[in-house]
Design a protein around this motif. Structure first.
Motif, mmCIF file in Angstrom:
data_model
loop_
_atom_site.group_PDB
_atom_site.id
_atom_site.type_symbol
_atom_site.label_atom_id
_atom_site.label_comp_id
_atom_site.label_asym_id
_atom_site.label_seq_id
_atom_site.Cartn_x
_atom_site.Cartn_y
_atom_site.Cartn_z
ATOM 1 N N MET A 1 0.777 -1.240 0.019
ATOM 2 C CA MET A 1 -0.089 0.065 -0.089
ATOM 3 C C MET A 1 0.632 1.001 -0.187
ATOM 4 O O MET A 1 0.438 2.365 -0.114
ATOM 5 C CB MET A 1 -0.899 0.202 1.261
ATOM 6 N N ALA A 2 2.088 0.998 0.066
ATOM 7 C CA ALA A 2 2.981 2.329 0.235
ATOM 8 C C ALA A 2 2.822 3.016 -1.004
ATOM 9 O O ALA A 2 2.901 4.394 -1.095
ATOM 10 C CB ALA A 2 4.593 1.609 0.625
ATOM 11 N N LEU A 3 3.164 2.513 -2.155
ATOM 12 C CA LEU A 3 3.317 3.198 -3.451
ATOM 13 C C LEU A 3 2.223 3.963 -3.740
ATOM 14 O O LEU A 3 1.912 5.077 -3.936
ATOM 15 C CB LEU A 3 3.647 2.146 -4.429
ATOM 16 N N PRO A 4 0.802 3.260 -3.738
ATOM 17 C CA PRO A 4 -0.479 4.022 -3.953
ATOM 18 C C PRO A 4 -0.847 5.147 -2.885
ATOM 19 O O PRO A 4 -0.945 6.111 -3.439
ATOM 20 C CB PRO A 4 -1.674 3.039 -3.718
ATOM 21 N N LEU A 5 -0.265 5.252 -1.680
ATOM 22 C CA LEU A 5 -0.569 6.075 -0.690
ATOM 23 C C LEU A 5 0.509 7.297 -1.260
ATOM 24 O O LEU A 5 0.161 8.487 -0.794
ATOM 25 C CB LEU A 5 -0.264 5.577 0.634
ATOM 26 N N LEU A 6 1.470 7.212 -1.469
ATOM 27 C CA LEU A 6 2.633 8.024 -1.986
ATOM 28 C C LEU A 6 1.988 8.791 -3.175
ATOM 29 O O LEU A 6 2.208 9.974 -3.125
ATOM 30 C CB LEU A 6 4.064 7.433 -2.248
ATOM 31 N N ILE A 7 1.613 8.184 -4.180
ATOM 32 C CA ILE A 7 0.917 8.875 -5.190
ATOM 33 C C ILE A 7 -0.319 9.635 -4.877
ATOM 34 O O ILE A 7 -0.321 10.826 -5.560
ATOM 35 C CB ILE A 7 0.438 7.667 -6.283
ATOM 36 N N LEU B 1 -0.706 17.047 -2.605
ATOM 37 C CA LEU B 1 0.284 18.238 -2.721
ATOM 38 C C LEU B 1 0.343 19.196 -3.754
ATOM 39 O O LEU B 1 0.256 20.224 -3.818
ATOM 40 C CB LEU B 1 1.640 17.526 -2.140
ATOM 41 N N TYR B 2 0.056 18.258 -4.933
ATOM 42 C CA TYR B 2 0.339 19.111 -6.186
ATOM 43 C C TYR B 2 -1.111 20.002 -6.577
ATOM 44 O O TYR B 2 -0.853 21.263 -6.907
ATOM 45 C CB TYR B 2 0.427 18.030 -7.582
ATOM 46 N N TYR B 3 -1.938 19.410 -5.913
ATOM 47 C CA TYR B 3 -3.368 19.885 -6.039
ATOM 48 C C TYR B 3 -3.356 21.408 -5.231
ATOM 49 O O TYR B 3 -3.729 22.420 -5.561
ATOM 50 C CB TYR B 3 -4.543 19.271 -5.852
ATOM 51 N N ILE B 4 -2.930 21.117 -3.986
ATOM 52 C CA ILE B 4 -2.732 22.421 -3.070
ATOM 53 C C ILE B 4 -1.860 23.216 -3.571
ATOM 54 O O ILE B 4 -2.141 24.483 -3.554
ATOM 55 C CB ILE B 4 -2.321 21.467 -1.463
ATOM 56 N N TYR B 5 -0.596 23.100 -4.262
ATOM 57 C CA TYR B 5 0.433 23.852 -4.626
ATOM 58 C C TYR B 5 -0.432 24.622 -5.692
ATOM 59 O O TYR B 5 -0.239 25.945 -5.873
ATOM 60 C CB TYR B 5 1.568 23.184 -5.346
ATOM 61 N N ASN B 6 -1.128 24.003 -6.546
ATOM 62 C CA ASN B 6 -1.815 24.672 -8.006
ATOM 63 C C ASN B 6 -2.865 25.829 -7.491
ATOM 64 O O ASN B 6 -3.009 26.674 -7.817
ATOM 65 C CB ASN B 6 -2.477 23.931 -8.819
ATOM 66 N N GLU B 7 -3.614 25.236 -6.244
ATOM 67 C CA GLU B 7 -4.512 26.430 -5.881
ATOM 68 C C GLU B 7 -4.084 27.339 -5.089
ATOM 69 O O GLU B 7 -4.493 28.711 -5.368
ATOM 70 C CB GLU B 7 -5.683 25.493 -4.643
ATOM 71 N N VAL B 8 -2.961 27.297 -4.381
ATOM 72 C CA VAL B 8 -2.276 28.406 -3.759
ATOM 73 C C VAL B 8 -1.853 29.276 -4.853
ATOM 74 O O VAL B 8 -1.755 30.509 -4.606
ATOM 75 C CB VAL B 8 -1.056 27.852 -2.910
ATOM 76 N N MET B 9 -0.899 28.714 -5.875
ATOM 77 C CA MET B 9 -0.492 29.581 -6.788
ATOM 78 C C MET B 9 -1.403 30.467 -7.613
ATOM 79 O O MET B 9 -1.248 31.615 -8.096
ATOM 80 C CB MET B 9 0.469 28.793 -7.971
ATOM 81 N N GLN B 10 -2.412 29.812 -7.819
ATOM 82 C CA GLN B 10 -3.661 30.411 -8.528
ATOM 83 C C GLN B 10 -4.022 31.623 -7.808
ATOM 84 O O GLN B 10 -4.526 32.659 -8.357
ATOM 85 C CB GLN B 10 -4.870 29.385 -8.930
ATOM 86 N N TYR B 11 -4.179 31.499 -6.350
ATOM 87 C CA TYR B 11 -4.733 32.430 -5.368
ATOM 88 C C TYR B 11 -3.793 33.487 -5.651
ATOM 89 O O TYR B 11 -4.276 34.893 -5.735
ATOM 90 C CB TYR B 11 -4.868 31.904 -4.198
#
Length: 306
Positions: free
Chosen positions: A7-13, A19-29
């Motif tokens: 389960m380690a790999l799916p959880l990392l993905i 994190l990528y989604y949060i980063y994009n939202e922050v950058m858009q704001y």
């Protein structure tokens, strides 16, 4: 309870995607807050590249929209006003007729731009003229016309620098074809010339805190209407890269890149698939090989026409 290693790999993905989604939202704001109240000039707002007008307007920028067609400018004006969110502060754009083929009017145009708000914070030069023909078939008059639009037009607009230097701030962006960095047969050399001008300008005005950026892109694919509100994929996603390989650069993707360049003050951006990037490096590292490849391509095209 033992945690299954499978389960380690799916959880990392999932974690990386989150994190990528949060980063994009922050950058858009952040992108909206960074351009708020900034005076932004777009030299060809009615073209596909002018899609960035929607992003800057939503971000609260004071827009000065330029173009050579008043009806299209008014249509864009109405579109921006109608889509504005009443809960967010936006400014009604100012419209300016700009025709690079009429160089005698350029002084009046630059004066009108500066007088609109008293200064210019961001100048986006995205006007250009395309031409594909052998050198011997192009008249001197057409050569001069192309140089007016692709070279003298953008360089003349940089004469607004006296309004930026005393404030020690400002950003000038050239949205140029990849041909500005790589001379391609049957294409005008004007984009190569304007690229060199902006490279020189960057060094000259750096001491005044003024940023000069160039965005070099492959051909703009406007076959499918693209709205900044509805991106089929994020600009940095694998889907966007694959799209560039097959169809060139979508106007919405380029609009995002222009906004990102303004926010991060990036000095040089290449927006293309790997083949033009490799060719640019070959021009410096193995010029003879690149010249041979280009020459062979010209011979093949001539044979195909025959």
């Amino acid at each position: 309870m033992v945690f299954p290693s499978v389960m380690a790999l799916p959880l990392l993905i999932v974690l990386a995607a989150g994190l990528y989604y949060i980063y994009n939202e922050v950058m858009q704001y952040m992108s909206k807050s960074l351009v708020r109240n900034k005076v932004v000039v777009i030299t060809d707002a009615v073209s596909g590249v002018g899609n960035c007008a929607h992003l800057f307007h939503k971000g609260g920028a004071r827009l000065i929209l330029c173009g050579d067609n008043w009806d299209k400018l008014e249509s864009l004006y109405d579109s921006l006003i109608n889509e504005a969110d009443p809960s967010e502060q936006t400014f009604a754009p100012k419209l300016v007729i700009l025709d690079f083929s009429d160089m005698e009017s350029m002084e009046d145009v630059t004066t009108e731009m500066v007088d609109s708000y008293g200064c210019v914070d961001v100048l986006i030069c995205n006007s250009s003229m395309k031409l594909k023909a052998p050198v011997q078939s192009i008249s001197l008059e057409l050569d001069r016309n192309i140089m007016d639009i692709n070279y003298f037009g953008p360089t003349t607009l940089t004469k607004i620098l006296p309004t930026m230097i005393p404030r020690r701030s400002g950003h000038i962006i050239l949205v140029n074809s990849i041909q500005g960095r790589l001379a391609v047969p049957f294409r005008a050399a004007s984009k190569h010339a304007v690229q060199a001008f902006f490279d020189c300008l960057r060094a000259e005005v750096e001491e005044y805190g003024i940023t000069v950026s160039t965005i070099s892109h492959t051909f703009i694919d406007s076959t499918v209407p693209s709205s900044p509100e509805k991106h089929a994929s994020k600009p940095n996603s694998l889907a966007a890269v694959a799209n560039q390989l097959a169809h060139g650069v979508r106007p919405s993707v380029l609009a995002d890149e222009i906004m990102r360049t303004v926010n991060r003050k990036r000095k040089e951006v290449v927006l293309s698939h790997p083949i033009p990037r490799v060719a640019v490096h070959l021009r410096s590292l193995l010029p003879s090989f690149l010249f041979a490849v280009l020459g062979a391509g010209v011979k093949d095209s001539v044979l195909a026409e025959q």
